[in-house]
Structure formats: structure tokens, C-alpha cells
Write an enzyme that holds these catalytic residues in place. Structure first.
Site, PDB file in Angstrom:
ATOM      1  CG  HIS A  33      -4.220  -0.721  -0.903  1.00 37.83           C
ATOM      2  ND1 HIS A  33      -4.657  -0.484   0.371  1.00 37.83           N
ATOM      3  CD2 HIS A  33      -4.232  -2.068  -1.042  1.00 37.83           C
ATOM      4  CE1 HIS A  33      -4.924  -1.620   0.977  1.00 37.83           C
ATOM      5  NE2 HIS A  33      -4.658  -2.602   0.136  1.00 37.83           N
TER       6      HIS A  33
ATOM      7  CB  SER B 236      -0.935  -0.049   1.213  1.00 36.61           C
ATOM      8  OG  SER B 236      -1.757   1.101   1.249  1.00 36.61           O
TER       9      SER B 236
ATOM     10  CG  ASP C  83      -5.396  -5.716   2.003  1.00 33.51           C
ATOM     11  OD1 ASP C  83      -5.850  -6.862   2.184  1.00 33.51           O
ATOM     12  OD2 ASP C  83      -5.379  -5.146   0.900  1.00 33.51           O
TER      13      ASP C  83
END
Length: 1017
Positions: free
Chosen positions: A84, A57, A176
Site C-alpha cells: 500500500h 501494508s 486486504d
């Protein structure tokens, strides 16, 4: 131990060609499901290519570059990058990464087949999956506000390629990837996470490491080196089950591993499912680059910490809240009405008050299954829950999982598993995730227990053992089901996982719901004998294990088959009994000799035997029990179906010491009447009639009876003597007991006094505990409600507590509690923090200062001493006050002043100043322009810029606009302007582009100075 469902066999779909579309319609439908159209290129997926899923991310771009830069172009792996991305902007990730590697870097398109030595990048605004090694693009999926593309892809990758899946989590915030890495590890894959020193944001890697699902914690460059080292290990290229020959070859080494595990952990994995155990061992061998099991045994002996890691690998702790929701719905509809809605005969038909319900969840892992059942029960009962005592027992052999279950603290990922209503009702938002409410925690009791070795619970209403027995061998499955049968109350329920069944134990349970795998205990099931079961954890040598395994897979031996046929046709009928004369096993046709009596069912041999045989059976059994030798009873008369016959009875001890074990084999041998008559008479061919033989037999029976009665009389006299001696001893003991009783009465009074004191202390402790709980709740709600980032540090600079706002500001996770603040990489750097904290503690003063975070946001930081109830300084409290709005207002005030000065300058300027849009509209017109061109401001604003220019100046004006749109700089130039009265003026133009918030030009401003008047139109 908790588990995942077994992997299903996969086969690659085949798409139909246009010429055979109708004949291949089913294949075409399969291709459509995969997102492959008729125009899609069809290539064969590489079956031996491990796939590396890489998730990141914030800060992931630099980590991607460093990782790809250290990977050779021919390592033999395929790489899928899941980042992301902003859903509203085109991604340049593939272009940016192309320069970091010599491998092809491709944006994923729907249905693309994964090939070795290629890099695939997820596009924005979508979710990426994989099926039969084809990458599939799905619509962006957000579960209750969370978009978790890394978890989704990792889980799909684990299901698709199993042990050939490799998961890597790089820099990023939140959590995540944690669940995805757990799924890859459970499927047999290998997992990596970026270390804290090299990660720009440690949220995602730190969450995965704290969950215990990471094999390697390295920097991106070191991860690349490790990938190259392990890619050639056979484990990554042989994902299928191991052959039986390989199991036999490794049996001796596996026994050594089991012995080491048992010595260290107290748990024996010998009878667990062998292929699963061997696959987990080989996964650990791949992690350490070992090719032979014997080398791994040596590694276990020299590295004791590896034993714990192997034990953790064997315990596949993959679980979740309300897994397989249909099973829980079946519980609600079919099971709970029977358990909870039983009517009480003494309560007028209303719900029975103070009903006690007991539930057992073996293999509960980190407690999600047990808490799910507790939530479901509370929802079902509603207001009736207050009148019901609910006990839910969660057990597992993993100590760490039980500790986590007891805390009831779970990460933010549970938002995807629970409905918003359940999340609000049964969970409390705390630092690091969500904690189950105290009311639900009080219903659940967690303990470390071995299902097949430790004593079970009893009088249970429900046993939920889901996805555990798929990892057990058949002997352990049988033992587990017998344990559940013992533990359950009559007519109570067992729930198994979707891939499990009761197998051959149908005499223990009846099927209630096939889809939900719910079974009902049969209360009239026969009592099981554990004597014939081999000890579950008995030591077995290699030869015996091989013989048992080969017996299950090879053809029957010819000699054994012959022996079975002979025994079937020529062996006498018989039964096996225990020491209490209970029949354990019937062999052959025993109907002529056994005849059950009317009444309650029984397996007692003497109650089953025909009256003519009962006496001889009793005598023979007693002789065998007394002497331990075989006894034969000849010529026992029997009448069956109106015919008279003679029977021989043999009593054979099953074990060397029959008096201890008590198991005996009773054989009934039918003898022809003619042969028996002659044998009974003892006169050969010239003997007596059948009546004489009958009289002789009765005489022998009478003699035997007399001997038997004489032995009973002798035994009775001996018992009487023993009873007399025992009576004298009892009288003496009675006097001693009377003296002891007086002492106990005195001790009782002392205990009652002590008990009253303990009761008083207990009441005080309960009140204090209640006050402490209320204070803790108040503090938790206060910290959650205060919309300020607050961080509490101890005197050793270790983190003691923080608010949710501080968690986001300082990049903290729940696992950071107790860690030194110097080990954290916060988004906000506090200069000289250690010196400031010590100064505040030593001087008992308050420090205030301002600082900026990495994004330029301003905060006012206030550090004050932390005082305990004893007024002792025990750390500091750091509060961060957002003053960015104040700073912005100050900057805005300065900007307004500057704008006012600029407006005054434009208004009083001698040169014409105008603003033109790229569409030709005039946006601004100062007084000097009115004086120079004769157009008043309203008229100018209603006109277009080209209306104020002569024909020969339009081309220059349009070229200037085109260049400014392309971010080109335009130098001052001379052109012409048209006045209101038709005159042409030569002017010097100074153009300037005006930019929006995204630094894109949207208009141009001009300063125009009149040089000369050229002519009149």
C-alpha cells in the site's frame, strides 16, 4: 461446498514486427490489450517458474527486508511485492529493498515479463495485474472507497498460473489479501501469513488466518526457509492435469484416502471428479514435502488433524454476494414473474395472499448465495413481501461454513461486492465487518447436508446449484440432477453455474435461458428407475475402477463389438419389466407385439400388449414370480396387420431371486406358420391343415385357462380362510383399542392442560426474546453512535465487546472477541493493565490517567467497574477520550506566548533584522533596519532585496541563497548594503534558513550589524 469457475486455457500472445504489421494485425491488437507496445522487449516467459505474490501494508517494509534477506538468489522463484503506497509521492521501495537481497529488484513497468530469481515492486498510484506471466499496470482502482491492490493481484495471479501461485500476506492493517489468498488456495496454490509475534500490525495476516485460507503461519524468515524447501516439489512444476496412467497407478492409495476421509467425516469422495481430487491431495503433499501418495496415506494415519485439513481443502469454499450478476438479473426478469406473480382465482385477480415460496441452495458455503437470493426476492416483491412466506434452505457438508452462514457476519471486503444502497438496507455495521439484518436471516435456514446421500427437500420453486457439479463425476451429476427433479414442484426452475449444464438429462429439464443456465422441470418426464443405478458409494476395488475408466477412454473390444452386432440382427425383441409390470426398457422392434391403448399414457405391460398376448403374458409372469424360474410359452396365435402368425413368449428372471427384485426380461420369438402347424399337429410331414392347428391351439388355451381359473379359485379359498382368521384377530384388537382409547382420552386431557402451560411459558419467552432483541439493537446502535473508543473486558481480561472506534485505535478484529487482551498487539500500550483492572474490580473504584499512542496522540483513559443487572462486578469498561486537541491548545498557548516574546525582542533589537524570500522579495523589516538603512517598512516590503545592495555585493548574496536552498549552513560573513541616501555600509550578516512543515527551506532571515560606512555612491 461452493466453487470457482474452471481455469481457462491460456496461450502467450505474440506481437507483430514492424515489417509484418499488417499481416499480424490480430496479434498486435492482443499486445495492445496487454499493454505491450511495438518498442517493448519481447521475451519468452519461463513456463516452470512459480510466482510468489507478497502483500503488505503498514509495517511491511521491515517484513519485506527480513523475508528477502533469508532468500537465496537462485531459489528458482519470482517475487512480486504489492505494498500500500501513497499515490501522491514517488516510491523508494525498490531502492530500499535492493540492499536486502542479491537478486535484481525492479520497479514494475507495463508489460514486463516475469523471470525467475527477480524481485518486482509495484509502483505507486496504480493497480497491478498479471496476464500470461506479464505484469500489467492499470489505473488505481477503488471500489466504493476501498483500494485493495493485494486482493486484485492475488486473484489475477491465481487465474493466470493456477497451482504455481504462492501467496504471502505480511504485516498490515485491515483485511486486504484475504480474498486473494482464498482464490490462490482454490486454484491449488500455497498460502502463507506472518505470525502475530513478528508482525508489527496483525490486521491483514489475522484476517486471512481467521478466514481459514492460510497453509503456513510463520515469521518472515521462516516463510523464506519454507519457500526454499517446497520450491523443488514436483507439484509446483507440473501445474497441468494428471495423466490417466498416473490415476491408475495411484488408484489403490486413493481408495485408502477416500476410506480414511469417509471414516472421519462421513463423506465419500470416490465419485468426485478424479483430477480435481488428486490435485488437492498433491497440494497437501507439497505442503508436507511428500513425493508419494503412499507416504501421504501414512501421514494421514499418523496425523489425524491432517484429515480435517484435507477435508477443508477438498471443500472449495470460494463464494461471494451476487456472483455472475447477469444470472441474478435473469432470475428477476424471467423466473420471479412466474413464481411470484401467479394470479389467485379467488382474490379478484390480485396477488395471491400467503403464498409460500421455497428455494434450495445446495453447496451454499458461507451463505452468500442464499442471502443474495433473499435480498433479490425482497427487492422484487417490495411491499408484497409481507404477504408471502419465503423459505430459503442453504445446505453444505462443511460444518464450519454452515456455522458462519448462520451468523451472517462478513468482513469489510463485501463493500466491493454490494451496492451502497443494498449495504445500507440489508446490513448492519458491527465490530469486524457487516452483519446481515435479522429480517433477511430469518428467511434463510442453514443445515449440514450431503446432496447425493441425504434426503432432499421437496415442493421447491427454485434450486440454485451453481459451480458445484463441476467437481462431481458423471454418476454423481446424474444423481444430483435426479434429486433436483424430484425436489422441484411442477414447472419450477433449476439454476446452474456458468460452466455447468444438465448434460444427458435433457428428459428431466427444459432450457429456459442459455446464458443464465436456467432450466425448467419437465412435469411429464418419465419416472426414473434407480434400481439400475449402481450404489453411489458402493465399495469398488481397483480392478473394477480401472476397467470402468479404461472403457471410457480406450477403443471398443473386437469381441464386444461382434456381440453387439449379433444381438442387434439376430436377437428377439423384448422388454424388461418390474415386479408391478411396468416397462423399464425396450429392446429391439416391439411394435408387432405391443400396441398402446387410447387414453392416459402408461407403461404397464398388460395394457401395452396386444389382446391375444395379454393372457399368456399374465400366466407366464405369475409362474416366474411364484417359482423364480424361466417360463416358455409356445405357439401363441397373433394377428398383426391382417396377417396371422405364431409367437413364442419367454419370461426370464433378471436376478437369482425374482420374487424379491421382480425384474424380468420378456422375449417375443416369431415362429414361421408352417413349422408351427406341423409342430402343433405332432404328425410331421403328413399332418393337418392350418385350421386343425388353430383348433388345437385353442384347446390348449382353454385347458390353460381352466388350470388358471382353478388356481385362482384355490387361492381365493385360501385367502378367505386367512380373512376369517384376520377378522377374529381384528375383533380382539378392537376391544383392546377401545380400552386404549379410554386411556388416551385421559392422557389427552392431561396433555391439553400441559399444552396450555407450555403456551403460556412460550408467550413469556417470546416477549422476553423480543425485549432482548430490542435491548441488543439499542446496545448495538448505542455503541456504534458513541464516538468514543470503548473496550469491555471480563474479569479474566478477555475481550467481551468493543466499539468501532476502539477497533481502529487498538488494532482489533472481529475474531478478537473472547481473546485475552494480552494476546493483542494494540496501537496503544496501556501500562500495568492487568494490575489496574484487578485493582478496579477489587476496590470497586475508578482509575483515570493519560497516555500517548505510538504516533504521539494523547488520550485520557478511564477504567471503571462493569456491573451486571444483579449489581455484580463482572469486568471493567475502558473508555479512551481524545485529549490531543486540549494538549495542542496548551502547546499553542505556550507557543503564542513565546512568539509574542520573540516579536517584542525583534522589535526592540538594535541590529537590523530582515526576512528575504528566495525569489528576492523582502518579507519582513524591523525598526532597526529602518534606522540603519533609511527605508521605511512599506517601502522596503515593496522593494527587492537586490535593490538595496551595491553591484559588487550581488554575487555574494546570490551564492548565499543558492547554498541555503541546498540545505547548506552559511557562516556569518561581511558584505555591503546601500542606504536610502546612497551611502555604502559594511555590515556583518548572520543568515538563517526558514523551513516549512516538510522541513524544506522557503526563505532566509538575517541579522545585520553595521560595522563602518565605506563610501558614498
Amino acid at each position: 461446498m461452493s466453487s470457482t469457475a474452471p481455469k481457462q486455457e491460456r496461450s502467450a500472445p505474440q506481437c507483430a514486427s514492424e515489417s509484418a504489421r499488417e499481416a499480424e494485425s490480430k496479434a498486435s491488437e492482443t499486445c495492445a490489450l496487454l499493454g505491450v507496445t511495438e518498442d517493448s522487449p519481447i521475451t519468452v516467459a519461463d513456463p516452470g517458474c512459480p510466482i510468489v505474490g507478497i502483500g503488505a501494508s503498514a509495517g511491511g517494509l521491515d517484513a519485506f527486508r527480513r523475508l528477502l534477506g533469508r532468500l537465496p538468489p537462485d531459489a528458482g522463484l519470482a517475487y512480486v511485492l504489492v505494498q500500500h503506497l501513497d499515490p501522491d509521492h514517488t516510491s523508494l521501495l525498490a531502492t530500499l529493498l535492493a540492499g536486502a537481497t542479491r537478486m535484481p529488484v525492479l520497479d514494475v513497468v507495463d508489460g514486463l515479463t516475469v523471470e525467475r530469481d527477480h524481485v518486482y515492486v509495484i509502483p505507486p498510484n496504480c493497480t497491478l495485474g498479471v496476464h500470461h506471466r506479464r505484469l500489467l499496470l492499470l489505473e488505481r482502482q477503488e471500489e466504493r472507497g476501498l483500494h485493495l491492490p493485494v486482493d486484485y493481484f492475488f486473484k489475477a495471479l491465481a487465474k493466470d498460473v493456477g497451482a504455481q501461485a504462492i501467496g504471502v500476506v505480511l504485516s498490515g492493517t485491515a483485511s486486504d489479501g484475504t480474498q486473494g489468498l482464498a482464490a490462490i488456495k482454490a486454484a491449488g496454490g500455497i498460502t502463507f501469513a506472518q505470525d502475530e509475534a513478528s508482525a508489527e500490525h496483525f490486521g491483514m495476516p489475522g484476517s486471512a488466518i481467521a478466514a481459514g485460507c492460510v497453509d503456513f503461519v510463520l515469521s518472515p524468515g521462516e516463510i523464506a526457509t519454507e519457500l526454499v524447501r517446497i520450491v523443488h516439489h514436483p507439484y509446483l512444476h507440473q501445474p497441468g492435469y494428471d495423466s490417466a496412467d498416473e490415476l491408475f497407478a495411484n488408484e489403490s492409495e486413493l481408495s485408502k484416502i477416500f476410506m480414511i476421509l469417509r471414516a472421519r467425516t462421513g463423506n465419500d469422495f470416490t465419485l468426485y471428479k478424479r483430477t480435481t481430487i488428486l490435485r488437492r491431495i498433491k497440494r497437501r503433499m507439497a505442503v508436507h514435502k511428500l513425493d508419494r501418495v503412499s507416504d501421504y496415506v501414512h501421514y494421514l494415519q499418523t496425523q489425524p488433524t491432517e484429515v480435517s485439513r484435507l477435508f477443508d481443502d477438498l471443500l472449495i469454499n470460494v463464494t461471494g454476494f451476487f456472483r455472475e450478476p447477469d444470472a441474478f438479473e435473469t432470475l428477476r426478469e424471467q423466473v420471479f414473474p412466474i413464481i411470484f406473480d401467479r394470479l389467485s382465482s379467488d382474490s379478484g385477480g390480485e396477488f395471491s395472499a400467503r403464498r409460500r415460496v421455497r428455494v434450495w441452495v445446495p453447496g451454499c458455503a458461507s451463505g452468500e448465495e442464499a442471502y443474495s437470493l433473499a435480498i433479490l426476492i425482497i427487492e422484487y416483491l417490495g411491499e408484497r413481501a409481507h404477504g408471502t412466506t419465503i423459505q430459503i434452505f442453504g445446505t453444505d457438508i462443511d460444518v464450519h461454513a454452515i456455522d458462519k452462514a448462520r451468523t451472517g457476519l462478513f468482513g469489510d471486503e463485501i463493500v466491493t461486492q454490494l451496492s451502497p444502497a443494498r449495504l445500507r438496507r440489508f446490513f448492519v455495521k458491527v465490530a469486524g465487518g457487516y452483519q446481515i439484518t435479522k429480517g433477511i436471516r430469518d428467511l434463510c435456514v442453514f443445515a449440514v447436508q450431503n446432496l447425493v446421500k441425504d434426503p432432499p427437500f421437496s415442493r421447491l420453486d427454485l434450486v440454485s446449484c451453481r459451480n458445484l457439479m463441476i467437481y462431481l463425476g458423471l454418476p454423481l451429476q446424474k444423481r444430483a440432477l435426479q434429486t433436483f427433479h424430484y425436489a422441484l414442484d411442477a414447472n419450477r426452475f433449476l439454476m446452474l453455474g456458468a460452466s455447468e449444464s444438465i448434460g444427458a438429462q435433457a428428459e428431466l429439464f427444459a432450457l429456459v435461458d442459455a446464458k443464465g443456465k436456467i432450466y425448467l422441470k419437465k412435469s411429464n418426464a418419465p419416472r426414473l428407475d434407480h434400481g439400475f443405478m449402481p450404489p453411489v458409494f458402493a465399495a469398488a476395488d481397483e480392478d473394477s475402477m480401472v476397467r470402468r475408466t479404461r472403457a471410457t477412454r480406450g477403443p471398443a473390444d473386437l469381441g464386444e463389438a461382434t456381440d453387439r452386432l449379433i444381438l442387434k440382427h439376430y436377437s428377439p425383441a423384448g422388454v424388461v419389466i418390474s415386479s408391478d409390470l411396468e416397462v423399464l426398457h425396450f429392446r429391439g422392434e416391439t411394435g408387432p407385439y405391443l400396441n398402446p391403448l387410447p387414453g392416459a399414457a402408461t407403461l404397464n405391460l398388460l395394457k401395452l400388449a396386444r389382446p391375444e398376448l395379454a393372457f399368456e403374458l399374465r400366466v407366464g409372469i405369475q409362474k416366474t414370480l411364484a417359482t423364480g424360474e424361466a417360463v416358455r410359452q409356445e405357439r401363441v396365435w397373433l394377428r398383426h396387420d391382417g396377417e396371422e402368425t405364431w409367437v413364442g413368449i419367454r419370461v426370464l428372471p433378471m436376478d437369482p431371486d425374482a420374487s424379491t427384485s421382480g425384474r424380468m426380461l420378456i422375449l417375443f420369438e416369431e415362429q414361421p406358420v408352417g413349422e408351427v402347424d406341423h409342430a402343433a399337429a405332432g404328425i410331421g410331414e403328413t399332418g393337418d391343415t392350418a385350421a386343425d392347428a388353430r383348433i388345437s391351439a385353442l384347446n390348449r388355451e382353454l385347458t390353460s385357462t381352466r388350470e388358471y381359473l382353478q388356481s385362482i379359485i384355490g387361492e381365493q379359498e385360501r385367502i378367505n380362510e386367512e380373512l376369517k382368521a384376520a377378522n377374529e384377530e381384528i375383533q380382539s384388537a378392537n376391544e383392546e383399542l377401545q380400552s386404549t382409547n379410554e386411556e388416551l382420552e385421559t392422557a389427552k386431557e392431561e396433555l391439553q392442560s400441559t399444552n396450555e402451560e407450555l403456551a403460556t411459558v412460550n408467550d413469556e419467552l417470546e416477549n422476553r426474546n423480543q425485549d432482548l432483541g430490542e435491548a441488543n439493537s439499542d446496545l448495538t446502535n448505542l455503541l456504534a453512535s458513541v464516538n468514543l473508543p470503548i473496550l469491555i473486558l471480563g474479569p479474566d481480561l478477555c475481550i467481551r465487546q468493543f466499539t468501532p472506534q476502539a477497533q481502529r485505535l487498538l488494532n482489533l478484529i472481529a475474531g478478537d472477541l473472547g481473546r485475552p487482551i494480552g494476546n493483542i498487539k494494540p496501537n496503544l500500550e496501556i501500562p500495568d493493565l492487568e494490575e489496574r483492572v484487578h485493582a478496579v474490580i477489587d476496590q470497586v473504584s475508578v482509575q483515570e490517567f493519560e497516555l500517548q499512542d505510538r504516533e504521539g496522540h494523547w488520550y485520557s483513559v478511564r477504567i471503571r467497574p462493569y456491573k451486571s443487572l444483579e449489581n455484580r462486578i463482572d469486568g471493567v469498561v475502558i473508555a479512551f477520550i481524545d485529549v490531543d486537541v486540549l494538549k495542542d491548545s496548551q502547546r499553542l498557548s505556550k507557543a503564542l506566548e513565546q512568539e509574542q516574546r520573540l516579536a517584542a525582542l525583534v522589535r526592540d533589537a538594535d541590529d537590523a533584522m530582515t526576512v528575504h524570500g528566495f525569489d528576492g522579495r523582502i518579507l519582513a523589516w524591523n525598526p532597526a533596519a529602518e534606522r540603519s538603512y533609511g527605508y521605511l517598512e512599506p517601502a522596503a516590503l515593496a522593494s527587492r532585496s537586490e535593490d538595496l545592495m551595491p553591484e559588487d555585493a550581488l554575487a555574494v548574496h546570490r551564492a548565499m541563497i543558492a547554498r541555503m536552498r541546498n540545505h547548506e549552513r552559511v557562516e556569518p560573513f561581511m558584505t555591503k548594503r546601500l542606504t536610502a541616501d546612497g551611502r555604502h555600509l559594511r555590515v556583518l550578516i548572520h543568515p538563517t534558513a526558514l523551513l516549512d512543515a516538510n522541513l524544506q527551506p522557503y526563505a532566509l532571515a538575517t541579522t545585520e550589524r553595521i560595522l563602518t560606512e565605506s563610501s558614498k555612491n
